[in-house]
Design an enzyme around this catalytic site. Structure first.
Site, PDB file in Angstrom:
ATOM      1  N   ASN A 210       0.852  -1.199   0.000  1.00  0.00           N
ATOM      2  CA  ASN A 210       0.000   0.000   0.000  1.00  0.00           C
ATOM      3  C   ASN A 210       0.888   1.249   0.000  1.00  0.00           C
ATOM      4  OD1 ASN A 210       0.537   0.857   2.854  1.00  0.00           O
ATOM      5  ND2 ASN A 210      -0.288  -1.194   3.222  1.00  0.00           N
ATOM      6  N   ASP A 279      -3.839  -6.758   5.343  1.00  0.00           N
ATOM      7  CA  ASP A 279      -4.744  -7.660   6.049  1.00  0.00           C
ATOM      8  C   ASP A 279      -4.633  -9.094   5.515  1.00  0.00           C
ATOM      9  OD1 ASP A 279      -5.831  -5.831   7.818  1.00  0.00           O
ATOM     10  OD2 ASP A 279      -7.183  -5.032   6.284  1.00  0.00           O
ATOM     11  N   LYS A 289       9.300 -16.739 -10.883  1.00  0.00           N
ATOM     12  CA  LYS A 289       8.478 -15.631 -11.371  1.00  0.00           C
ATOM     13  C   LYS A 289       7.249 -16.183 -12.103  1.00  0.00           C
ATOM     14  CE  LYS A 289       8.662 -11.607 -14.304  1.00  0.00           C
ATOM     15  NZ  LYS A 289       9.358 -10.952 -15.395  1.00  0.00           N
ATOM     16  N   PRO A 305      -1.927 -12.297  10.487  1.00  0.00           N
ATOM     17  CA  PRO A 305      -2.197 -12.099  11.917  1.00  0.00           C
ATOM     18  C   PRO A 305      -2.409 -10.611  12.187  1.00  0.00           C
ATOM     19  CG  PRO A 305       0.131 -12.537  11.529  1.00  0.00           C
ATOM     20  CD  PRO A 305      -0.565 -12.741  10.216  1.00  0.00           C
ATOM     21  N   ASP A 306      -3.235 -10.319  13.180  1.00  0.00           N
ATOM     22  CA  ASP A 306      -3.461  -8.916  13.549  1.00  0.00           C
ATOM     23  C   ASP A 306      -2.488  -8.569  14.683  1.00  0.00           C
ATOM     24  OD1 ASP A 306      -6.057  -6.834  13.149  1.00  0.00           O
ATOM     25  OD2 ASP A 306      -4.727  -6.508  14.843  1.00  0.00           O
ATOM     26  N   ILE A 307      -1.467  -7.812  14.322  1.00  0.00           N
ATOM     27  CA  ILE A 307      -0.358  -7.566  15.260  1.00  0.00           C
ATOM     28  C   ILE A 307      -0.851  -6.864  16.520  1.00  0.00           C
ATOM     29  CG2 ILE A 307       1.873  -6.387  15.536  1.00  0.00           C
ATOM     30  CD1 ILE A 307       2.086  -6.589  12.402  1.00  0.00           C
ATOM     31  N   LYS A 341     -10.468  -4.459  18.641  1.00  0.00           N
ATOM     32  CA  LYS A 341      -9.056  -4.807  18.859  1.00  0.00           C
ATOM     33  C   LYS A 341      -8.639  -4.572  20.309  1.00  0.00           C
ATOM     34  CE  LYS A 341      -7.846  -3.913  14.036  1.00  0.00           C
ATOM     35  NZ  LYS A 341      -6.689  -4.250  13.190  1.00  0.00           N
TER      36      LYS A 341
HETATM   37  O1  PMT Z   1       2.814   6.185   6.588  1.00  0.00           O
HETATM   38  P1  PMT Z   1       2.125   7.490   6.218  1.00  0.00           P
HETATM   39  O2  PMT Z   1       2.219   7.774   4.733  1.00  0.00           O
HETATM   40  O3  PMT Z   1       2.603   8.634   7.072  1.00  0.00           O
HETATM   41  O4  PMT Z   1       0.560   7.314   6.500  1.00  0.00           O
HETATM   42  C1  PMT Z   1       0.089   7.181   7.810  1.00  0.00           C
HETATM   43  C2  PMT Z   1      -0.973   6.077   7.928  1.00  0.00           C
HETATM   44  C3  PMT Z   1      -2.153   6.391   7.023  1.00  0.00           C
HETATM   45  C4  PMT Z   1      -0.387   4.715   7.537  1.00  0.00           C
HETATM   46  C5  PMT Z   1      -1.409   6.061   9.441  1.00  0.00           C
HETATM   47  O5  PMT Z   1      -1.894   7.332   9.794  1.00  0.00           O
HETATM   48  C6  PMT Z   1      -2.530   5.051   9.701  1.00  0.00           C
HETATM   49  O6  PMT Z   1      -3.707   5.395   9.712  1.00  0.00           O
HETATM   50  N1  PMT Z   1      -2.153   3.754   9.956  1.00  0.00           N
HETATM   51  C7  PMT Z   1      -3.115   2.672  10.110  1.00  0.00           C
HETATM   52  C8  PMT Z   1      -3.539   2.198   8.745  1.00  0.00           C
HETATM   53  C9  PMT Z   1      -4.809   1.362   8.779  1.00  0.00           C
HETATM   54  O7  PMT Z   1      -5.761   1.650   8.137  1.00  0.00           O
HETATM   55  O8  PMT Z   1      -4.792   0.396   9.577  1.00  0.00           O
HETATM   56  P2  PMT Z   1      -6.039  -0.650   9.755  1.00  0.00           P
HETATM   57  O9  PMT Z   1      -7.323   0.049   9.847  1.00  0.00           O
HETATM   58  O10 PMT Z   1      -5.865  -1.704   8.739  1.00  0.00           O
HETATM   59  O11 PMT Z   1      -5.669  -1.214  11.169  1.00  0.00           O
HETATM   60  C10 PMT Z   1      -6.045  -0.612  12.393  1.00  0.00           C
HETATM   61  C11 PMT Z   1      -4.934  -0.814  13.384  1.00  0.00           C
HETATM   62  O12 PMT Z   1      -4.576  -2.200  13.461  1.00  0.00           O
HETATM   63  C12 PMT Z   1      -3.632  -0.088  13.022  1.00  0.00           C
HETATM   64  O13 PMT Z   1      -3.084   0.368  14.234  1.00  0.00           O
HETATM   65  C13 PMT Z   1      -2.762  -1.164  12.385  1.00  0.00           C
HETATM   66  O14 PMT Z   1      -1.381  -0.920  12.542  1.00  0.00           O
HETATM   67  C14 PMT Z   1      -3.197  -2.414  13.146  1.00  0.00           C
HETATM   68  N2  PMT Z   1      -3.101  -3.653  12.370  1.00  0.00           N
HETATM   69  C15 PMT Z   1      -3.843  -3.840  11.257  1.00  0.00           C
HETATM   70  C16 PMT Z   1      -3.796  -5.049  10.588  1.00  0.00           C
HETATM   71  C17 PMT Z   1      -2.920  -6.046  11.057  1.00  0.00           C
HETATM   72  N3  PMT Z   1      -2.816  -7.207  10.427  1.00  0.00           N
HETATM   73  N4  PMT Z   1      -2.168  -5.826  12.137  1.00  0.00           N
HETATM   74  C18 PMT Z   1      -2.243  -4.650  12.810  1.00  0.00           C
HETATM   75  O15 PMT Z   1      -1.542  -4.448  13.800  1.00  0.00           O
END
Ligand code: PMT
Length: 397
Positions: A210, A279, A289, A305-307, A341
């Site tokens: 992404n 995700d 390839k 996994p969701d960290i 979460k």
């Molecule tokens: O890096 P930049 O260009 O500065 O942009 C910043 C950002 C947009 C990345 C940041 O501000 C941000 O919003 N990060 C979270 C991105 C997101 O949409 O995460 P999520 O909604 O998929 O997940 C929610 C939370 O769970 C986050 O804290 C994420 O780190 C965590 N997560 C998600 C999926 C996963 N498998 N493991 C996780 O820990």
């Protein structure tokens, strides 16, 4: 030596004889690692030329609110958001009065009103003007609004008077400005922060990822380190230098990010999940390839996994703070993530504006409240978010 590494200082010069000291001040800021942009009132240009300030700062000087060329290069609102700190030096009695009343009739007063960065003022004026009840009342109002007032010094003045009103010397102003960033309020605490994107490999040359640049996570890591914390930054692939005092662990995939986080989470006081973790990952990694053979191929993906949830489940869990970049129903979706979460705090932001941008607009979501912060550069927002995290950590003890 004092450090202002990567700090963006907007120096506002107003019309006093001490304006000549701004040349030296700019040189000292740059030597300490800061990036400096200068805005001047019309009166200031009578004391020091914009050309001098441009040559020393390396940037075009902002002089006029209605200058279309300057606005096209960096508009005043953009400039207000760019700054980590606004310093008005010298600040005349007149400019202090205008600030107090929230006037916005030139470039500098408008910037002061528009910025959400901290604002500091280095007064410089005749001792009688300084002691006047009107000036003192204006300064009290500014202090109440959390403006920082540096000086003035006492001594011989350009007009021949002796007394308070001399602008603080540049070396001293440098120290005061650096001191604003080095709060030490996170000393003794350990922070683990994830940042950047993850890459989920399809074959040796292709991956799913992404647009996360890592800027938000790196700003948080840098500010936490400056505030005295031990910081471990588990970073996906980004093009950013490691902030001073931060231990960086580079990873590629979500599974590697989880492992590196678990390896380092012991005794952490706070975990901040800023990373845009994929995700899903491809179910199969092709060692060779993938060839272009048919018109259509299907990709099978499995959940990663969701960290952050894994960290929130730990017996000795740190304060767990998440981010959520959403395209719609930002606050509602953020609140659901906070709940599902099991997070202590979540910073929701707009995915269409935040990725790779230097600025961010955040809504702070906690189990019992919501608070929208003004749009500002990621360093300024990082400092505000760390302040909130620090308050929560203090309440826990
Ligand atoms: O890096 P930049 O260009 O500065 O942009 C910043 C950002 C947009 C990345 C940041 O501000 C941000 O919003 N990060 C979270 C991105 C997101 O949409 O995460 P999520 O909604 O998929 O997940 C929610 C939370 O769970 C986050 O804290 C994420 O780190 C965590 N997560 C998600 C999926 C996963 N498998 N493991 C996780 O820990």
């Amino acid at each position: 030596m004092l450090s202002l590494t990567n700090k963006r200082i907007l120096l506002g010069v107003t019309g006093g004889i001490a304006a000549y000291k701004c040349a030296e001040l700019t040189r000292l800021f740059i030597k300490a690692g800061a990036e400096v942009r200068v805005a001047m009132t019309k009166a200031a240009t009578e004391f020091i030329t914009p050309l001098t300030m441009q040559a020393l700062s390396g940037n075009r000087v902002h002089l006029d609110l209605l200058d279309t060329e300057a606005e096209a290069a960096m508009g005043h609102i953009e400039l207000a958001r760019w700054a980590d700190l606004v310093l008005i030096a010298p600040a005349t009695a007149d400019f202090i009065a205008r600030m107090t009343h929230g006037q916005a009739d030139d470039i500098l007063s408008t910037l002061v009103l528009a910025t959400s960065a901290p604002v500091a003022v280095a007064p410089a004026m005749n001792q009688g003007m300084w002691s006047d009840v009107a000036t003192q009342s204006n300064l009290s109002a500014l202090r109440e609004r959390h403006y920082h007032i540096f000086g003035p010094d006492t001594g011989e003045q350009a007009c021949g008077d002796v007394g308070p009103g001399r602008m603080m010397e540049p070396e001293q102003l440098l120290q005061e400005c650096a001191g604003l960033f080095e709060t030490g309020h996170l000393a003794g605490l350990k922070f683990v922060i994830t940042g950047g994107p993850t890459r989920e490999a399809l074959d040796p040359v292709r991956f799913i990822s992404n647009h996360s640049s890592g800027k938000m996570a790196y700003a948080l890591a840098a500010e936490a380190a400056v505030a005295g914390a031990q910081v471990i930054l588990v970073s996906g692939p980004v093009h950013l230098p490691t902030p001073n005092g931060v231990t960086r662990i580079d990873v590629e995939s979500a599974i590697e990010m989880l492992q590196a986080t678990l390896d380092n989470i012991q005794a952490a006081d706070a975990f901040i999940g800023v990373a845009a973790v994929a995700d899903y990952r491809p179910q199969q990694f092709s060692a060779e390839k993938i060839k272009k053979s048919s018109d259509q191929i299907e990709l099978s993906l499995v959940k990663n996994p969701d960290i952050i949830s894994e960290i929130a489940k730990l017996k000795q869990r740190p304060l767990v703070v998440g981010f959520a970049a959403e395209t719609n129903n930002i606050v509602q979706n953020g609140r659901e993530k906070l709940k599902n979460k099991k997070l202590d705090l979540l910073f929701a932001n707009n995915a269409t504006e935040t990725f790779d941008s230097d600025t961010i607009s955040v809504t702070v979501i906690s189990p019992d409240a919501e608070d929208e912060l003004p749009t500002a550069n990621k360093n300024v927002v990082a400092r505000k978010l760390l302040q909130l995290i620090s308050e929560r950590l203090n309440n826990r003890q």
